[in-house]
Scaffold this motif. Structure first.
Motif, short mmCIF file in Angstrom:
data_model
loop_
_atom_site.label_atom_id
_atom_site.label_comp_id
_atom_site.label_asym_id
_atom_site.label_seq_id
_atom_site.Cartn_x
_atom_site.Cartn_y
_atom_site.Cartn_z
N SER A 312 -17.81 17.96 -23.08
CA SER A 312 -16.68 18.39 -23.90
C SER A 312 -16.05 19.65 -23.31
CB SER A 312 -17.14 18.67 -25.33
OG SER A 312 -18.00 19.80 -25.35
N GLU A 313 -14.83 19.92 -23.73
CA GLU A 313 -14.14 21.13 -23.27
C GLU A 313 -14.96 22.38 -23.60
OE1 GLU A 313 -10.18 22.64 -21.78
OE2 GLU A 313 -11.32 20.79 -21.65
N SER A 314 -15.57 22.41 -24.78
CA SER A 314 -16.36 23.58 -25.18
C SER A 314 -17.58 23.75 -24.29
CB SER A 314 -16.78 23.46 -26.66
OG SER A 314 -17.60 22.31 -26.86
N PHE A 315 -18.20 22.63 -23.88
CA PHE A 315 -19.34 22.70 -22.97
C PHE A 315 -18.90 23.28 -21.62
CE2 PHE A 315 -22.39 19.61 -25.06
CZ PHE A 315 -23.45 20.51 -25.05
N VAL A 316 -17.80 22.83 -21.10
CA VAL A 316 -17.33 23.31 -19.80
C VAL A 316 -17.07 24.81 -19.85
CG1 VAL A 316 -15.49 23.16 -18.07
CG2 VAL A 316 -16.38 21.06 -19.13
N ARG A 317 -16.39 25.25 -20.89
CA ARG A 317 -16.10 26.69 -21.02
C ARG A 317 -17.38 27.51 -21.15
NH1 ARG A 317 -11.83 25.10 -24.72
NH2 ARG A 317 -13.22 25.70 -26.43
N SER A 318 -18.29 27.03 -22.01
CA SER A 318 -19.51 27.81 -22.23
C SER A 318 -20.39 27.85 -20.98
CB SER A 318 -20.30 27.23 -23.41
OG SER A 318 -20.74 25.91 -23.15
N TYR A 319 -20.43 26.75 -20.22
CA TYR A 319 -21.22 26.76 -18.99
C TYR A 319 -20.62 27.71 -17.96
CZ TYR A 319 -24.49 23.09 -20.25
OH TYR A 319 -25.49 22.37 -20.84
N CYS A 320 -19.31 27.79 -17.91
CA CYS A 320 -18.67 28.78 -17.02
C CYS A 320 -19.10 30.19 -17.41
CB CYS A 320 -17.15 28.65 -17.09
SG CYS A 320 -16.48 27.18 -16.28
N ALA A 321 -19.12 30.46 -18.72
CA ALA A 321 -19.52 31.79 -19.19
C ALA A 321 -20.97 32.07 -18.88
CB ALA A 321 -19.26 31.89 -20.69
N ILE A 322 -21.86 31.08 -19.10
CA ILE A 322 -23.28 31.27 -18.84
C ILE A 322 -23.54 31.51 -17.36
CG2 ILE A 322 -25.53 30.11 -18.82
CD1 ILE A 322 -24.64 28.71 -21.42
N LEU A 323 -22.95 30.67 -16.50
CA LEU A 323 -23.18 30.80 -15.06
C LEU A 323 -22.63 32.11 -14.54
CD1 LEU A 323 -22.30 27.14 -14.01
CD2 LEU A 323 -24.58 28.18 -14.00
N MET A 324 -21.46 32.51 -15.02
CA MET A 324 -20.85 33.75 -14.56
C MET A 324 -21.69 34.95 -14.99
SD MET A 324 -18.03 34.62 -12.88
CE MET A 324 -18.73 36.04 -12.05
N THR A 325 -22.15 34.94 -16.22
CA THR A 325 -22.88 36.08 -16.76
C THR A 325 -24.31 36.15 -16.22
OG1 THR A 325 -21.56 36.01 -18.78
CG2 THR A 325 -23.64 37.21 -18.87
N ALA A 326 -25.07 35.05 -16.40
CA ALA A 326 -26.46 35.04 -15.96
C ALA A 326 -26.57 35.14 -14.45
CB ALA A 326 -27.15 33.77 -16.45
N GLY A 327 -25.56 34.64 -13.74
CA GLY A 327 -25.61 34.66 -12.29
C GLY A 327 -25.23 35.98 -11.67
N SER A 328 -24.82 36.95 -12.49
CA SER A 328 -24.39 38.22 -11.91
C SER A 328 -25.21 39.41 -12.41
CB SER A 328 -22.90 38.45 -12.22
OG SER A 328 -22.67 38.46 -13.61
N GLU A 329 -25.46 39.48 -13.71
CA GLU A 329 -26.07 40.70 -14.26
C GLU A 329 -27.50 40.94 -13.76
OE1 GLU A 329 -24.91 43.33 -16.53
OE2 GLU A 329 -23.26 42.52 -15.37
N THR A 330 -28.37 39.94 -13.85
CA THR A 330 -29.75 40.17 -13.43
C THR A 330 -29.88 40.27 -11.91
OG1 THR A 330 -30.13 37.77 -13.60
CG2 THR A 330 -30.81 39.12 -15.46
N SER A 331 -29.03 39.55 -11.16
CA SER A 331 -29.05 39.67 -9.70
C SER A 331 -28.64 41.08 -9.28
CB SER A 331 -28.12 38.63 -9.07
OG SER A 331 -28.62 37.33 -9.26
N HIS A 332 -27.64 41.61 -9.96
CA HIS A 332 -27.23 42.99 -9.69
C HIS A 332 -28.38 43.95 -9.94
CE1 HIS A 332 -25.90 46.95 -10.95
NE2 HIS A 332 -25.97 46.61 -12.22
N GLY A 333 -29.08 43.79 -11.07
CA GLY A 333 -30.19 44.68 -11.38
C GLY A 333 -31.33 44.57 -10.39
#
Length: 487
Positions: A312-333
């Motif tokens: 669904s459109e909501s799934f696509v948007r939420s997965y973009c948010a999850i990948l963008m957020t989880a893929g950056s914050e902890t790697s940075h730390g």
């Protein structure tokens, strides 16, 4: 509070800091409260002249005060014991058996003494103010993370209001289906393509540092690298400083919301508006990929099928948010903490420069001793029988990764950085464990090791700026907020 020796009671603080006797401290506290009430009343009167808003609505304050009062009437902070049983009113209170609460700022300042106390005296403890069970020993954290009765349903109240039902809240076959859908994007050929992106982004960031006598590696390197790599993987623009800063800000707020175990109302409200802003930003890219797919994650999400049905459109948007957020914050730390160990631990930088393959060892030991993510939450779908005790069914439990990774029962001399550890080194929980093991762990390791290797190859004389000393801060994502270095 005074009888029980509560250190955070205002009277106790005044008696200790001002050298007052108890009557004097009580009178001083009384005067402070009266002054605060007067000031608050004046402010409330002033705000009454304006239309109410979320920040000034008096009904909101009344609800908060009423909730606090209800809580104090129904519970006692001091009756909790390691075995979960209530103390009889006739028994003397033993504050040594009162667990530290996750609401304490000491967890953000320096959690490691608290971890040691928990592991030693309260390995399975109920934190009443947050309604969470604390699990601190390595053997118990491993058992909890791999237990079939430990669910991710807790994320329904943590993240559900923000992103809806996603892979983060799923269990069982549903989780397996969605994980299988995303896994190929972070393995084999896809990982090779991502490696090229990591190398190119790192080279660009390092080139921008040349000629500058001093830089802050947080602002100029560790925070920007994973954001740009993940944005490139999704097919989003992250070339200019403004684009990167905007994505970093979205990720930081989103990650704070996802880890809001204190349920801070400001984070709850800010997280929702932050999500809407990010969704407005990515929607044109989703629409464009529907018409003309490209070789990026958004196009792959749009092409994906589960039970022959598109996401669904909501799934696509939420997965973009999850990948963008989880893929950056902890790697940075993790990258920031690795750089601290490279520059602060005697002989480590020189050893890694002489043998770049040792960077993998240095990262593994950093993830063990200085994991950026200090805890993960789970929900017990049934009573969980752990080696040190039982978590009741329906309870939320906090697996304290930062504590388990420094458990002397599992790691010899655990507070010491030793990148030559043998089999012990890989048993850390920086990426979790069990069926919810971090999906992007291979990308994160590759991203961090390549970035750190290229940093030292380009600037072999890298060292701390005069007078600067890095300090870890935070709990959800624990790392320095500055890394001032001379190139």
């Amino acid at each position: 509070d005074v009888v029980c020796g509560e250190r955070f009671n205002l009277v106790s603080i005044l008696a200790h800091t001002a050298g007052l006797d108890w009557p004097g401290a009580i009178e001083a506290a009384h005067q402070m409260v009266n002054t605060a009430v007067t000031q608050f009343t004046a402010a409330a009167t002033e705000h009454a002249l304006y239309p109410p808003c979320a920040a000034t609505d008096p009904d909101r304050l009344r609800q908060v005060v009423r909730a606090a009062g209800d809580w104090h009437r129904s519970v006692s902070r001091y009756h909790l014991q390691a075995d979960g049983c209530a103390v009889q009113h006739s028994r003397q209170v033993d504050l040594a058996l009162t667990p530290p609460t996750l609401k304490s700022r000491q967890f953000e300042i320096d959690p490691y003494p608290l971890y040691e106390r928990l592991r030693t005296t309260l390995p399975i403890a109920y934190d009443e103010p947050t309604d969470v069970w604390l699990v601190s020993r390595h053997v118990d954290v491993k058992a909890a993370l791999t237990h079939p009765g430990a669910s991710n349903r807790n994320y329904t109240w943590q993240i559900g209001p923000l992103l809806g039902h996603t892979i983060v809240t799923m269990d069982g076959c549903e989780h397996a289906q969605h994980r299988a859908l995303l896994t190929p994007s972070f393995r084999s050929k896809a990982l090779v393509a991502l490696e090229a992106s990591v190398t190119a982004v790192t080279a660009d960031l390092l080139a921008r540092m040349r000629g500058r006598p001093q830089v802050d590696l947080i602002a100029d390197f560790t925070a920007a690298l994973p954001v740009r790599v993940m944005a490139h993987a999704l097919g989003l623009p992250a070339h200019t400083r403004e684009e990167v800063e905007r994505l970093k800000r979205w990720c930081a707020i989103g990650f704070a919301y996802m880890g809001n175990y204190r349920q801070d109302p400001a984070l709850l409200t800010g997280g929702l508006s932050n999500r809407d802003s990010f969704y407005d930003f990515i929607q044109p890219y989703i629409d464009a990929r529907r018409i003309e797919p490209r070789d990026d994650l958004i196009s792959q999400l749009l092409a994906a099928r589960i039970d022959d049905q598109p996401l669904s459109e909501s799934f696509v948007r939420s997965y973009c948010a999850i990948l963008m957020t989880a893929g950056s914050e902890t790697s940075h730390g993790a990258l920031a903490n690795l750089i601290v160990n490279l520059l602060s631990e005697p002989g480590v930088k020189e050893a890694v420069i002489a043998d770049p393959a040792l960077m993998d060892n240095a990262l593994t030991e950093t993830l063990r001793r200085n994991p950026p993510l200090q805890l993960v939450l789970r929900e017990a779908t049934e009573p969980l029988q752990l080696p040190s005790g039982t978590i009741p069914g329906g309870a939320t439990l906090a697996c304290l990764i930062g504590s388990a990774n420094r458990d002397p029962a599992r790691f010899s001399d655990p507070d010491t950085f030793n990148m030559l550890r043998a089999e012990q080194a890989t048993s850390h929980f920086a990426f979790g464990a069990g069926r919810h093991f971090c999906l992007g762990s291979m990308l994160a390791r590759m991203e961090i090791t390549i970035g750190a290797r290229m940093l030292l190859q380009t600037f072999p004389n890298l060292r701390w700026a005069p007078g600067f000393k890095p300090e870890e801060r935070g709990f959800l994502n624990r790392c320095p907020d500055q890394l001032e270095v001379v190139l």
